[in-house]
Design an enzyme around this catalytic site. Sequence first.
Site, short mmCIF file in Angstrom:
data_model
loop_
_atom_site.label_atom_id
_atom_site.label_comp_id
_atom_site.label_asym_id
_atom_site.label_seq_id
_atom_site.Cartn_x
_atom_site.Cartn_y
_atom_site.Cartn_z
N GLY A 220 -12.27 6.13 10.12
CA GLY A 220 -11.30 7.07 10.70
C GLY A 220 -10.50 7.85 9.67
N GLY B 98 -19.32 10.59 10.82
CA GLY B 98 -20.45 10.35 9.92
C GLY B 98 -20.19 9.14 9.04
N HIS C 145 9.55 -18.29 -9.93
CA HIS C 145 10.29 -17.57 -10.96
C HIS C 145 9.38 -17.32 -12.16
CE1 HIS C 145 13.57 -16.40 -13.59
NE2 HIS C 145 13.06 -17.21 -14.52
#
Lengths: 478, 102
Positions: free
Chosen positions: A50, A46, A457
Site C-alpha cells: 500500500g 502491482g 543504565h
Amino acid sequence: MLRSITSRPITQKHDLVVIGGGPGGYVAAIKAAQLGLDTACIEKRGTLGGTCLNVGCIPSKALLNNSHLYHTIKHDTQKRGIDVGDVKLNIENFQKAKDTSVKQLTSGIEGLFKKNGVTYYKGSGSFVDEHTVKVNAIEGGEDATLEAKNIIVATGSEVTPFPGITIDEERIVSSTGALSLKEVPKKLAIIGGGIIGLEMGSVYSRLGSEVTVIEFQGAIGASMDGEVAKTTQKFLQKQGLKFKLSTKVTSATRNGDIVNIEVEDVKKGTKESIDADVLLVAVGRRPHIEGLNAEVLDLEVDKRGRLVIDSEFRSKHPHIRVIGDVTFGPMLAHKAEEEGIAAVEYITEGHGHVNYGNIPSVMYSHPEVAWVGQTEEQLKEAGISYKVGKFPFVANSRAKTNQDFDGFVKFLADAETERVLGVHIIGANAGEMIAEAGLALEYGASTEDIARTCHAHPTLSEAFKEGAMATFGKAIHF
Amino acid sequence: MRPTSISLRHVPLIKFIGDRSVKPHPESQGIIPNGQGTVKISTFAASQPKHSKPPSKSQQSTSSLNSKPFDFVSVNELPKRFQNTPFEESEIESINSGVGYL
C-alpha cells in the site's frame, strides 16, 4: 472460438476476499489464512504494502535516516573527534537506497502470502454484487470473478487535492513526488505543517534546501500535545526551517522552473508572495473509494467520505467489513494492521480488539516526536484532573554521551490514582520509546509501576522512568 | 487415540457473551450503518474535488488555478519513475525461499 473460451475471466470461490494489499489488507489476509480461511487479496498497485510501503512511511524513513546521516557527517563530526574530508551527496544513489528498501519489503510480503497460502490477484477489485468482486487485471495479473462469503474493504487513502493547485509531480508535488525529487531544490515551500510536511521538510533541509512551511492553523504538528508542538517547532527552526503559521495559501502557479505562491496572514490579512523551486502540497489524505463500485451496494459514507461501519467493522452488509484509512480513526498503518487482525477475528471467533485510546503516533524528524494517549488539551476539555511529570534528556547520561539531548519525556497521569493517561516524548529514539508507554496504557499501569521497574543504565529509557517518577515525587537526576 | 496436541489444546475460559446489538464504531462519533448522518456514496463522490490535470509542457509557463480536474486512473499513467519495476531473479528466489522482511 477457443480463444474466447480461454480468455474468459476465471471464477473462484473464497471464504474471504480482501480488497487492498496495504498494511490493513495484507495483514488481514495473512491472519485469515493462518486461521484457516481460504483467503484472497486483490491489489492494483502491482506491489503489496500500500501507500505505507510504496510511497509513504517506508521510503520517507529511508530518506530521513540517510539525510540525517549525511547531515551528521557533514556538520556534526568535528566535536566528536572525527575529521572527515569532502562530503558529497549523490542524489541518484540516495534515491536508489530508498528504492532498494521499498523493493525488499514489498517483495517480502509477496513471500509471506505464498508462505501462508493467500491467493494474490494483481488488479483492481470492484463490487459486482454483495458477494461478488470482479478483478480487472493489471500487468502480470489475470481477470477474475471472485465469489466470497466475507469481504474486507481495505482500499486506503489518497492525497487530498488542494482546490485550484495543479500537482505535476515535478515542481508542484504531493508527498509521492517529494519522495522522488531528482535534485535538491534550493528553495522548498510546503503547504501543511503536519507530519508529512515536517518530515519531508526535515529531509530536504538537511540536504541543503531552504525550507518554508506554510500552515493555516496557529500551530504545527496536527494532533500533538500543544507544549510538544511548540518545542518541536523551536527545534526545527534551530535547524533552519522557516514557519508561516496562521497563513493561508491563496494561489500557487508554476512559471517555468519556479513556483509562485501567494499567501495571506489569516489574522492580519497581509499578503505576501513566496517563490520556490518546488512546492510540496501536504494538506492531508482522504479515503480512497474510487473504482470500488461500492455504489452498487449502496454503501454509506460520513461527511468526510469515510465508509460507515459499526464497532465490529461491519458495513450495512454484515459480511462486508471495512478497515484502515478508508474508514473511521487515524490514518496510520499500525492502526490499520490492528483492525485487520480484529476484523478477521470477528469473522472467525466472533470477537476482536482494538484500543483506539492507545494508538501511538510518531514523527520521524530529529529529534523524533512520539505520543500516545491523551494530550493536556484533551484532559482539560474532558475535565479530568491530572498530574504532569517531565524529565529532560539533557539530564540523561546516555543522551549526553551521544551528544544528542534535545527534548524531554512528559507524563500525564490521573491526579488521584497516577494511572498513565498520556505520554509525549520529544527526543532521539522517541519512536521506539513510546512502545513502553503503549504497554503501560494497555495494562492500566500507574506511573509508580513504571518508576519501580528497573531500566537499564545507561539508556535513554531511564529518562522515561524518571519522567514517570516526576509525576508523584521527584526525579533523581534533575 | 487423540494426539497430545488436540487433547491439550488450550480452551480459553473467557466467554464473550455480551450484547450483540449493533454499536457505533468508537471513532465514528455515533454514526452507524443504516443510521442517521450517513451519506450515499454516489451522492458524496459527486461533490468531491478532483485532482487537477497536470498541464502539458507548453502550458506549464501559464499554468493557473483554473486547470481542468483530472484523476489518475492507474499507476501506469504516472511518470515512469513512479511506476513499478519488475522483479529481479534474485528477489524471486528470495520470495520463494520464504524470506519475509516484516
